[in-house]
Write an enzyme that holds these catalytic residues in place. Structure first.
Site, short mmCIF file in Angstrom:
data_model
loop_
_atom_site.label_atom_id
_atom_site.label_comp_id
_atom_site.label_asym_id
_atom_site.label_seq_id
_atom_site.Cartn_x
_atom_site.Cartn_y
_atom_site.Cartn_z
N GLU A 173 0.72 -1.37 0.08
CA GLU A 173 -0.02 -0.06 0.16
C GLU A 173 0.89 1.29 -0.21
O GLU A 173 2.06 1.17 0.76
CB GLU A 173 -0.97 0.03 1.23
CG GLU A 173 -1.61 1.45 1.48
CD GLU A 173 -2.38 1.92 0.44
OE1 GLU A 173 -2.40 2.97 -0.04
OE2 GLU A 173 -3.13 1.00 -0.61
N ALA A 188 -21.27 3.73 1.39
CA ALA A 188 -21.34 2.45 2.56
C ALA A 188 -22.70 1.76 2.54
O ALA A 188 -23.35 1.52 3.19
CB ALA A 188 -21.25 3.13 4.13
N HIS A 191 -24.94 -3.43 -1.66
CA HIS A 191 -26.09 -3.51 -2.84
C HIS A 191 -26.56 -4.90 -3.13
O HIS A 191 -25.80 -5.75 -2.73
CB HIS A 191 -25.40 -2.91 -4.20
CG HIS A 191 -24.90 -1.54 -4.04
ND1 HIS A 191 -26.03 -0.70 -4.33
CD2 HIS A 191 -23.70 -1.00 -3.76
CE1 HIS A 191 -25.13 0.64 -4.09
NE2 HIS A 191 -23.98 0.32 -3.76
N ARG A 452 -13.98 8.03 -7.17
CA ARG A 452 -14.36 6.76 -7.61
C ARG A 452 -13.53 6.56 -8.97
O ARG A 452 -13.34 7.34 -9.80
CB ARG A 452 -15.75 6.63 -7.93
CG ARG A 452 -16.84 6.80 -6.57
CD ARG A 452 -18.11 6.97 -7.09
NE ARG A 452 -18.34 8.49 -7.07
CZ ARG A 452 -19.68 8.94 -7.35
NH1 ARG A 452 -20.56 8.46 -7.81
NH2 ARG A 452 -19.69 10.54 -7.41
N SER A 478 -18.17 1.96 -6.94
CA SER A 478 -18.79 2.00 -5.71
C SER A 478 -19.45 0.64 -5.36
O SER A 478 -19.59 0.37 -4.09
CB SER A 478 -20.13 3.25 -5.32
OG SER A 478 -20.89 2.75 -6.37
N CYS A 578 -18.59 17.75 17.64
CA CYS A 578 -17.77 18.64 17.70
C CYS A 578 -16.36 18.57 17.16
O CYS A 578 -15.56 19.30 17.42
CB CYS A 578 -17.54 18.84 19.38
SG CYS A 578 -16.27 17.42 19.96
#
Length: 596
Positions: A173, A188, A191, A452, A478, A578
């Site tokens: 990575e 998120a 599907h 994307r 996605s 916050c």
């Protein structure tokens, strides 16, 4: 989620010092005042947990735990704070059972951090200690397989190959954590694949992967809520398109989509804007935690022998003498087989290896995150009728109790352009005003943007180049989160087709991830866990109810965060209204102490 402080946090009490962990009294009061609207559970707790609620201890608890009156002790003082439950979608009677205790693995723990109440699990039999590097020289010995890109797809492929103990595998990575690219900034959604191109590779892998991920999430403690989706028609043309979308769903193997008339639509979503003519109901669509999913895959892979090399950007790739040579900022890696799962940069790596099959055009999606008080306004994923650019701007609940508005769809050239824009956010608010007018009256917690990997093709670009020992995994949009496990199985089969001897397979030891979802019991709501380890009853981040024990577990896990954003994704600390104004100093101190 790549959240930032540019939202609209709730008012801060003037008596709180910056960086303290004191709960904002105004937010607590507002939560209590609004509990009658089902946005939060009532403060009073029953004496037993038989109805799915939390049973609080009947006697006084030590400082740092949950006392008999149901209050939670601050990490900064011994003064009890009011116990206010987070927003919940499910009724108490339908609440799922408590998740398993989060697993914590570490060979050494910083002396200053509290110790867990349970011993960390041992690695599976015959598996060496996890290998995770972020600096220094790389191994000189060639790997059987190197996977470039530790997003949700690359991590899933690493997990699949970890089932074959005879293989020496590395996951590489460019950044300092897994899931740092597209994987951390999506909508998120788990599907069904109802609207994929029938007969396409994407359609098959989303269909198969959705079932696999739902089962994996249940096993691993990844929060999923099956809220369903509504494709809302706002004009006659969109209404006329719904039967074709239902027929398309059937061709994709999904049989449960059905039309709703306006009366049933508004019964289901009473806060929907005026003028909707009907909808297509897709009950199988769900919301899921994308951060925990990627982390679970990578954790399981590393625990079963996969080497993870972070901060290892591939700068050059060639194949002299039949062996892949990857030149990185940390040195050179060698591999017999290579998997290109580099996401936005998959086309660049492919061209370095002599192929020009697709071009990635980064498609920016900006999103707005609304405060938890907005959660009661929406019960489903609200989708527009899709266009060629994507599924359009949606309004959706999240497993964290917030509401999302977005994304935009902006085709760019810059693969690093993840900033939000005034025009983009204004466009989202304009569209949100039609879909859910009251949403715009709620506080904004944060805004973020993700990119994307769009291509000129309407399908995934997953290709094996057997003569090179190369599999390219490109154009994963996605839906890649949903399809990830099926993509991993498909890539494993393609590697075998290139001549890779996979050897014997084994079952992987399950991982039990910390629960970040609001529909499931969080550690501060579990008296039996707090009795076992009081650190789970000591809140550090009051907005998100994150305990000191959860932060400790993340900092001493198999894949600990290397920055505060990584810690946020593992715990939700500093993700609330916050944005770390109160808990930031404490969270930073715990993080720096863990690295001392």
């Amino acid at each position: 989620m790549n959240t930032g402080p540019n939202g609209g946090p709730a008012a801060r009490p003037s008596s709180a010092a910056a960086g303290s962990a004191v709960r904002p009294s105004s937010a607590a009061a507002e939560l209590a005042a609004r509990s009658s609207s089902a946005a939060v559970e009532p403060t009073a707790r029953p004496s037993s947990a038989s109805d799915g609620c939390v049973a609080w201890p009947s006697s006084a608890s030590p400082a740092g735990t949950v006392p008999a009156d149901g209050s939670v002790v601050s990490a900064e003082s011994a003064h009890p704070q009011p116990a206010v439950a987070p927003p919940a979608r499910q009724s108490a009677a339908a609440a799922p059972p408590a998740r398993p205790l989060p697993a914590v693995v570490a060979s050494e723990r910083p002396a200053g951090l509290p110790q867990p109440a349970v011993a960390p699990p041992e690695p599976p039999a015959g598996v060496p200690q996890p290998v995770v590097t972020a600096e220094g020289a790389l191994p000189a010995e060639p790997y059987d397989v190197v996977i470039v890109g530790a997003g949700v797809v690359g991590s899933a492929i690493a997990r699949a190959l970890a089932r074959h103990p005879g293989l020496r595998v590395a996951l590489v990575e460019a950044q300092d954590d897994v899931g740092q690219g597209t994987s951390k900034a999506n909508t998120a959604i788990l599907h069904t694949g109802f609207d994929a191109v029938p007969g396409s590779l994407e359609a098959r892998l989303v269909r198969e992967g959705g079932r696999q991920l739902a089962a994996y999430a249940a096993e691993s403690g990844i929060p999923v809520e099956p809220v369903g989706a509504l494709l809302v028609a706002w004009d006659e043309g969109q209404l006329a398109a719904l039967p074709a979308l239902a027929a398309k769903a059937v061709r994709n193997g999904y049989q449960d989509a059905r039309p709703l008339d306006p009366e049933e639509l508004y019964t289901r979503e009473p806060h929907l804007g005026p003028g909707a003519l009907g909808a297509l109901h897709v009950p199988g669509e769900s919301i899921v935690c994308p951060w925990t999913t990627t982390l679970a895959y990578a954790t399981q892979a590393v625990r079963h022998g996969v080497h993870l090399h972070l901060n290892t950007r591939v700068e050059k790739a060639d194949r002299p003498g039949g062996l892949h040579r990857l030149t990185t900022g940390r040195g050179t890696l060698y591999a017999h087989r290579l998997v290109n799962a580099a996401g936005l940069h998959a086309d660049t790596l492919d061209r370095r290896l002599g192929h020009d099959d697709f071009t990635v055009t980064p498609r920016r999606g900006q999103l707005i995150v609304f405060d938890k008080f907005a959660r009661a306004l929406v019960h489903h994923i609200l989708l527009p009728v899709p266009t060629a650019l994507g599924k359009g701007v949606l309004v959706a609940p999240t497993v964290y109790g917030n509401v999302l508005l977005g994304p935009t769809a902006e085709d760019l050239r810059d693969k690093h352009a993840t900033g939000s824009t005034a025009d983009g956010l204004a466009a989202l608010r304009e569209k949100g005003a039609r879909v859910l007018p009251r949403l715009l009256d709620e506080e904004v917690t944060a805004v973020y943007a993700g990119l994307r990997a769009a291509t000129e093709h309407d399908d995934y670009r997953i290709t094996a180049h057997a003569e090179q020992g190369l599999v390219t995994v490109g154009g994963i949009r996605s839906t890649g989160l949903t399809a990830s496990l099926a993509i991993a199985d498909h890539v494993t089969a393609l590697l075998a087709d290139t001549g890779l001897d996979l050897g014997p397979a084994r079952d992987l030891e399950p991982v039990h991830m910390p629960n970040l979802g609001e529909a499931f019991p969080r550690p501060y709501q579990r008296p039996e866990l707090i009795a076992q380890d009081p650190e789970y009853g000591t809140l550090v981040c009051h907005c998100e109810r994150v305990s000191r024990g959860e932060i400790r577990d993340a900092l001493t896990s198999t894949l600990p965060p290397r920055g505060l954003d990584g810690l946020r994704r593992r715990t939700r600390a500093r993700s609330g209204r916050c944005q770390g104004f109160y808990c930031g100093a404490t969270v930073r101190a715990l993080f720096e102490e863990s690295r001392a």
